[in-house]
Scaffold this motif. Structure first.
Motif, mmCIF file in Angstrom:
data_model
loop_
_atom_site.group_PDB
_atom_site.id
_atom_site.type_symbol
_atom_site.label_atom_id
_atom_site.label_comp_id
_atom_site.label_asym_id
_atom_site.label_seq_id
_atom_site.Cartn_x
_atom_site.Cartn_y
_atom_site.Cartn_z
ATOM 1 N N LYS A 126 0.818 -1.213 0.000
ATOM 2 C CA LYS A 126 0.000 0.000 0.000
ATOM 3 C C LYS A 126 0.856 1.270 0.000
ATOM 4 C CE LYS A 126 -4.040 -1.979 2.380
ATOM 5 N NZ LYS A 126 -5.062 -1.737 1.338
ATOM 6 N N VAL A 127 2.041 1.203 0.604
ATOM 7 C CA VAL A 127 2.925 2.376 0.636
ATOM 8 C C VAL A 127 4.039 2.265 -0.415
ATOM 9 C CG1 VAL A 127 2.435 2.846 3.056
ATOM 10 C CG2 VAL A 127 4.399 1.405 2.480
ATOM 11 N N ASP A 128 3.827 1.383 -1.404
ATOM 12 C CA ASP A 128 4.748 1.228 -2.545
ATOM 13 C C ASP A 128 6.149 0.790 -2.134
ATOM 14 O OD1 ASP A 128 2.726 2.031 -4.332
ATOM 15 O OD2 ASP A 128 3.174 4.135 -3.957
ATOM 16 N N LEU A 129 6.228 -0.086 -1.153
ATOM 17 C CA LEU A 129 7.540 -0.578 -0.727
ATOM 18 C C LEU A 129 7.589 -2.105 -0.705
ATOM 19 C CD1 LEU A 129 8.479 1.844 2.210
ATOM 20 C CD2 LEU A 129 9.524 1.736 -0.053
ATOM 21 N N ALA A 130 6.795 -2.725 -1.548
ATOM 22 C CA ALA A 130 6.749 -4.186 -1.569
ATOM 23 C C ALA A 130 8.112 -4.786 -1.904
ATOM 24 C CB ALA A 130 5.710 -4.668 -2.582
ATOM 25 N N ASP A 131 8.906 -4.059 -2.694
ATOM 26 C CA ASP A 131 10.207 -4.585 -3.119
ATOM 27 C C ASP A 131 11.336 -4.201 -2.174
ATOM 28 O OD1 ASP A 131 10.046 -1.908 -3.741
ATOM 29 O OD2 ASP A 131 11.221 -2.079 -5.593
ATOM 30 N N ARG A 132 11.013 -3.503 -1.063
ATOM 31 C CA ARG A 132 12.063 -3.080 -0.132
ATOM 32 C C ARG A 132 11.928 -3.737 1.235
ATOM 33 N NH1 ARG A 132 14.564 1.572 -1.835
ATOM 34 N NH2 ARG A 132 16.245 0.795 -0.499
ATOM 35 N N GLY A 133 11.080 -4.746 1.311
ATOM 36 C CA GLY A 133 10.820 -5.383 2.592
ATOM 37 C C GLY A 133 12.043 -5.995 3.248
ATOM 38 N N HIS A 134 13.022 -6.428 2.448
ATOM 39 C CA HIS A 134 14.208 -7.078 3.007
ATOM 40 C C HIS A 134 15.304 -6.089 3.375
ATOM 41 C CE1 HIS A 134 14.989 -6.507 -1.269
ATOM 42 N NE2 HIS A 134 16.274 -6.653 -1.034
ATOM 43 N N HIS A 135 15.074 -4.799 3.133
ATOM 44 C CA HIS A 135 16.070 -3.779 3.457
ATOM 45 C C HIS A 135 15.949 -3.336 4.918
ATOM 46 C CE1 HIS A 135 16.240 -3.517 -0.939
ATOM 47 N NE2 HIS A 135 17.404 -2.911 -0.784
ATOM 48 N N TYR A 136 17.091 -2.988 5.492
ATOM 49 C CA TYR A 136 17.128 -2.460 6.857
ATOM 50 C C TYR A 136 16.936 -0.939 6.818
ATOM 51 C CZ TYR A 136 18.755 -7.033 8.352
ATOM 52 O OH TYR A 136 18.836 -8.388 8.613
ATOM 53 N N PRO A 137 16.497 -0.328 7.930
ATOM 54 C CA PRO A 137 16.251 1.114 7.933
ATOM 55 C C PRO A 137 17.423 1.944 7.404
ATOM 56 C CG PRO A 137 15.324 0.161 9.914
ATOM 57 C CD PRO A 137 16.050 -0.950 9.206
ATOM 58 N N ARG A 138 18.650 1.565 7.732
ATOM 59 C CA ARG A 138 19.814 2.335 7.276
ATOM 60 C C ARG A 138 19.966 2.311 5.761
ATOM 61 N NH1 ARG A 138 21.764 -2.437 9.392
ATOM 62 N NH2 ARG A 138 23.013 -3.748 7.995
ATOM 63 N N GLN A 139 19.323 1.363 5.105
ATOM 64 C CA GLN A 139 19.394 1.248 3.651
ATOM 65 C C GLN A 139 18.249 1.977 2.952
ATOM 66 O OE1 GLN A 139 19.338 -3.117 3.857
ATOM 67 N NE2 GLN A 139 21.438 -3.150 3.052
ATOM 68 N N LEU A 140 17.402 2.644 3.740
ATOM 69 C CA LEU A 140 16.236 3.339 3.204
ATOM 70 C C LEU A 140 16.389 4.844 3.379
ATOM 71 C CD1 LEU A 140 13.453 1.069 4.762
ATOM 72 C CD2 LEU A 140 14.390 0.908 2.443
ATOM 73 N N SER A 141 15.801 5.600 2.474
ATOM 74 C CA SER A 141 15.784 7.056 2.611
ATOM 75 C C SER A 141 14.835 7.454 3.737
ATOM 76 C CB SER A 141 15.330 7.705 1.305
ATOM 77 O OG SER A 141 13.954 7.420 1.066
ATOM 78 N N GLY A 142 14.869 8.735 4.114
ATOM 79 C CA GLY A 142 13.965 9.209 5.152
ATOM 80 C C GLY A 142 12.508 9.010 4.774
ATOM 81 N N GLY A 143 12.175 9.322 3.534
ATOM 82 C CA GLY A 143 10.805 9.139 3.078
ATOM 83 C C GLY A 143 10.380 7.682 3.085
ATOM 84 N N GLU A 144 11.300 6.800 2.705
ATOM 85 C CA GLU A 144 10.979 5.373 2.717
ATOM 86 C C GLU A 144 10.795 4.868 4.150
ATOM 87 O OE1 GLU A 144 13.214 3.812 -1.340
ATOM 88 O OE2 GLU A 144 14.375 4.090 0.487
ATOM 89 N N GLN A 145 11.631 5.350 5.060
ATOM 90 C CA GLN A 145 11.482 4.950 6.461
ATOM 91 C C GLN A 145 10.132 5.401 7.018
ATOM 92 O OE1 GLN A 145 14.950 5.299 9.178
ATOM 93 N NE2 GLN A 145 16.057 6.065 7.395
ATOM 94 N N GLN A 146 9.713 6.623 6.663
ATOM 95 C CA GLN A 146 8.423 7.086 7.165
ATOM 96 C C GLN A 146 7.272 6.298 6.548
ATOM 97 O OE1 GLN A 146 7.161 8.027 9.722
ATOM 98 N NE2 GLN A 146 7.233 10.278 9.790
ATOM 99 N N ARG A 147 7.438 5.860 5.313
ATOM 100 C CA ARG A 147 6.413 5.024 4.693
ATOM 101 C C ARG A 147 6.328 3.667 5.386
ATOM 102 N NH1 ARG A 147 8.796 5.910 -1.062
ATOM 103 N NH2 ARG A 147 7.616 4.063 -1.672
ATOM 104 N N VAL A 148 7.473 3.119 5.794
ATOM 105 C CA VAL A 148 7.457 1.885 6.582
ATOM 106 C C VAL A 148 6.750 2.126 7.906
ATOM 107 C CG1 VAL A 148 8.882 0.182 7.800
ATOM 108 C CG2 VAL A 148 9.566 0.971 5.527
#
Length: 245
Positions: A126-148
């Protein structure tokens, strides 16, 4: 859904007591959206934390989902939050040792959800991060972290969602995307939404707006009300409550 009576919060600073909240009275009905705005240090985040049962008031009562959380132990408040409350923090508050998927799964597992991984994947989608589920927070941008963080908060399908400056650490474009996701998810789940923000554009998306100034809460009059009424002040005088001791 949320009812507050003569809520006060004071802290000790040296030999002095500092009043953070002064006789707050507030009622927010199920399904409503409300924004609390005000300058830094006005008491906004303190109030939000009290409403969510993350802190204890000095005096007054808070009724959440029909229960007086002011009379509860920390364990009892935690159990109530697990069942009914979601929270989105300005600083994301993702656990660094867990992947995005695992961060979303965690509250589902704690609440005894039958299929936590399946539900977590649905909300990451729903937040368009289906392909980033295996990434750790440090590997995500600020916007991606907030979407998680949004996926984590909504995945438990809370009755009430509290958001503390959900776009405060994001650039304007990313913040706007988070706002759209927040209200889209809120509309879809019919969750009661209470947020703290400095951004008027975000506040105006909510059905009600409150202003916090020097520990006192006032509600802005809607366009449908008479201009003569000015502001509706949430003060002890409004309900006949005594002021903070």
């Amino acid at each position: 859904m949320i009812r507050v009576q003569n809520l006060c919060k004071t802290v000790t600073s040296g030999a002095q007591e500092l009043a953070i909240l002064r006789g707050i009275n507030l009622e927010i009905k199920a399904g409503e959206s409300a924004a609390i705005i005000g300058v830094s240090g006005a008491g906004k985040s303190t109030l939000l934390g009290l409403l969510a049962g993350l802190d204890n008031a000095t005096s007054g009562d808070i009724y959440l989902h029909g229960q007086n959380i002011s009379l509860m132990t920390e364990d009892q408040r935690a159990a109530l939050r697990a069942q009914h409350v979601g929270f989105v923090f300005q600083s994301f508050q993702l656990l660094p040792g867990l992947t995005a998927l695992e961060n979303v799964m965690l509250p589902l597992e704690l609440s005894g959800h039958a299929s936590p991984e399946t539900a977590a994947r649905v909300f990451l989608e729903k937040v368009d991060l289906a392909d980033r589920g295996h990434h750790y927070p440090r590997q995500l941008s600020g916007g991606e972290q907030q979407r998680v963080a949004l996926a984590r908060a909504f995945a438990v399908e809370p009755d009430i969602l509290f958001a503390d400056e959900p776009t405060g650490n994001l650039d304007e474009q990313t913040g706007q995307r988070i706002i759209e996701l927040l209200f889209a998810l809120n509309s879809e789940t019919r969750t009661t939404l209470v947020l703290v923000t400095h951004e008027m554009a975000l506040a105006q998306r909510c059905g009600r707006q409150f202003v916090m100034h020097d520990g006192v809460l006032t509600e802005a009059v809607s366009n449908a009300e008479s201009a003569d009424t000015g502001m509706k002040q949430s003060s002890p005088a409004q309900s006949g409550e005594l002021p903070c001791a």
